[in-house]
Design an enzyme around this catalytic site. Structure first.
Site, PDB file in Angstrom:
ATOM      1  N   HIS A 122     -37.412 -24.183  -6.774  1.00 22.43           N
ATOM      2  CA  HIS A 122     -36.286 -23.858  -5.910  1.00 22.43           C
ATOM      3  C   HIS A 122     -35.187 -24.901  -6.012  1.00 22.43           C
ATOM      4  O   HIS A 122     -35.446 -26.079  -6.267  1.00 22.43           O
ATOM      5  CB  HIS A 122     -36.753 -23.696  -4.462  1.00 22.43           C
ATOM      6  CG  HIS A 122     -37.648 -22.513  -4.272  1.00 22.43           C
ATOM      7  ND1 HIS A 122     -38.986 -22.544  -4.599  1.00 22.43           N
ATOM      8  CD2 HIS A 122     -37.390 -21.256  -3.857  1.00 22.43           C
ATOM      9  CE1 HIS A 122     -39.513 -21.340  -4.360  1.00 22.43           C
ATOM     10  NE2 HIS A 122     -38.565 -20.558  -3.922  1.00 22.43           N
ATOM     11  N   ASP A 142     -34.904 -20.819  -7.788  1.00 19.38           N
ATOM     12  CA  ASP A 142     -34.460 -19.740  -6.905  1.00 19.38           C
ATOM     13  C   ASP A 142     -33.522 -20.240  -5.810  1.00 19.38           C
ATOM     14  O   ASP A 142     -33.472 -21.430  -5.496  1.00 19.38           O
ATOM     15  CB  ASP A 142     -35.662 -19.085  -6.219  1.00 19.38           C
ATOM     16  CG  ASP A 142     -36.418 -18.144  -7.135  1.00 19.38           C
ATOM     17  OD1 ASP A 142     -36.171 -18.187  -8.358  1.00 19.38           O
ATOM     18  OD2 ASP A 142     -37.260 -17.379  -6.633  1.00 19.38           O
TER      19      ASP A 142
END
Length: 354
Positions: free
Chosen positions: A188, A45
């Site tokens: 992430h 992300d």
């Protein structure tokens, strides 16, 4: 953009879909002998960021492919990195334009966040994403409707690496070790711990006969990169209580009589989101009472109570609810202590679904 810890804890779960297929790139397929136990979905992300190039290089060197959920404004400001993601064989997903908590927005604001990102990624890559991941995993019925209206599939996760919460590289690799065929993990783009975990993630998957795949819109599961075949049938899903999201005033982790969670007070709970392709399953819960008194734990699926587990003593035991009917697709599962007279404390080890 960093994940807000309070909101991120709202959901530790769920599931997925496909983007676009990258042509002329080597990819494992359903018959690949190196993937006898199926495929998992690696997702990153909040990119692109100043760490994206390093992440892409590490993934390529490890022979892994992943879905990159890009923030629209980051993509607009780093267009060459988006192109590099595609060139490296990654799939691109929509993660909103400014990374807000979407549930605080009006439907028109939600739509703007989504469409601006679609247009940005389309202009860079020539293809619009098919997947949308809400920031912080925060979603509601209005957002789901807007997502659908824009032709997207909502993607959450069913394994959380906790890299946003300060997890070490070893802890991130341990999270990957919990993944089974079809699972999707949240990671992430910007964390060094995650970057350093990538070579170990590749070795972990190889050791267990798993490969990195794409996310299928038709099944909401990770599948072979060519999208042609779903994963081998699973014999069951087992979720450790300590990996679920905790709720209530006193819920906490324990290390005895097993590694798990204790629910101390009325309405203390653990929860996560599970994808169901069919509507009937058996649910087995391992747990124990904190003493000789009877402990009661309700099973809720999609907000509806489906049955009750009873633990009558401090010795760990497994109790099963058979042939439970429930909704299909993404469903939130909750395990809730619903009666408390000061003696109802319960220890939970794991939930298994067959």
């Amino acid at each position: 953009m960093f994940k807000a810890k309070l909101v991120k804890a709202v959901m530790s779960v769920a599931l997925l879909s496909t983007l676009f297929t990258i042509p002329n790139l080597p990819s494992a397929n359903a018959a690949d002998a190196s993937c006898p136990n199926g495929y998992v979905g690696l997702t990153f992300d909040d990119g692109p960021s100043n760490n994206t190039t390093n992440v892409l290089n590490a993934l390529k060197q490890a022979g892994l492919r992943a879905t990159m959920f890009n923030v629209g404004q980051n993509a607009q400001n780093n267009q060459s990195l988006v192109s590099a993601q595609v060139a490296a064989g990654m799939w691109i997903g929509n993660h909103s334009y400014t990374h807000p908590n979407m549930t605080t927005l009006s439907s028109s604001q939600m739509s703007s966040e989504i469409t601006r990102t679609q247009q940005t990624i389309q202009s860079i890559t020539g293809t619009s994403p098919k997947l949308f991941r809400p920031p912080y995993g925060a979603t509601n019925a209005t957002l789901k409707s807007v997502i659908s209206q824009n032709g997207l599939t909502e993607v959450l996760w069913n394994v959380d690496s906790q890299d946003w919460n300060g997890a070490t590289t070893a802890q991130i690799v341990a999270a990957v070790n919990r993944m089974q065929s079809g699972d999707v993990i949240l990671m992430h783009d910007q964390y060094q711990t995650t970057l350093q975990a990538i070579p170990q993630i590749a070795q972990n998957l190889k050791n267990r006969g798993l490969c990195s795949g794409m996310i299928s819109s038709s099944t909401g599961r990770a599948v072979a990169p060519d999208g042609g075949t779903t994963n081998p049938p699973s014999t069951g899903t087992k979720v450790e209580a300590e990996n679920m999201t905790k709720g209530g005033q006193y819920t906490g982790n324990i290390s005895s009589p097993f590694n798990g969670v204790v629910l101390y007070a009325n309405n203390d709970l653990v929860k996560y989101t599970q994808y169901f392709a069919s509507g009937t399953h058996n649910f087995s819960l391992r747990g124990a009472s904190s003493n000789s008194n009877m402990a009661r734990v309700e099973l809720k699926i999609g907000g509806q109570t489906k049955g009750t587990f009873y633990f009558g003593g401090s010795s760990p035991a497994v109790y099963t609810l058979n042939n439970i009917s429930h909704g299909t697709g993404n469903q939130e599962i909750q395990l809730v202590v619903t009666a408390d007279d000061g003696t109802w404390d319960v220890y939970l080890d794991y939930l298994e679904i067959n």
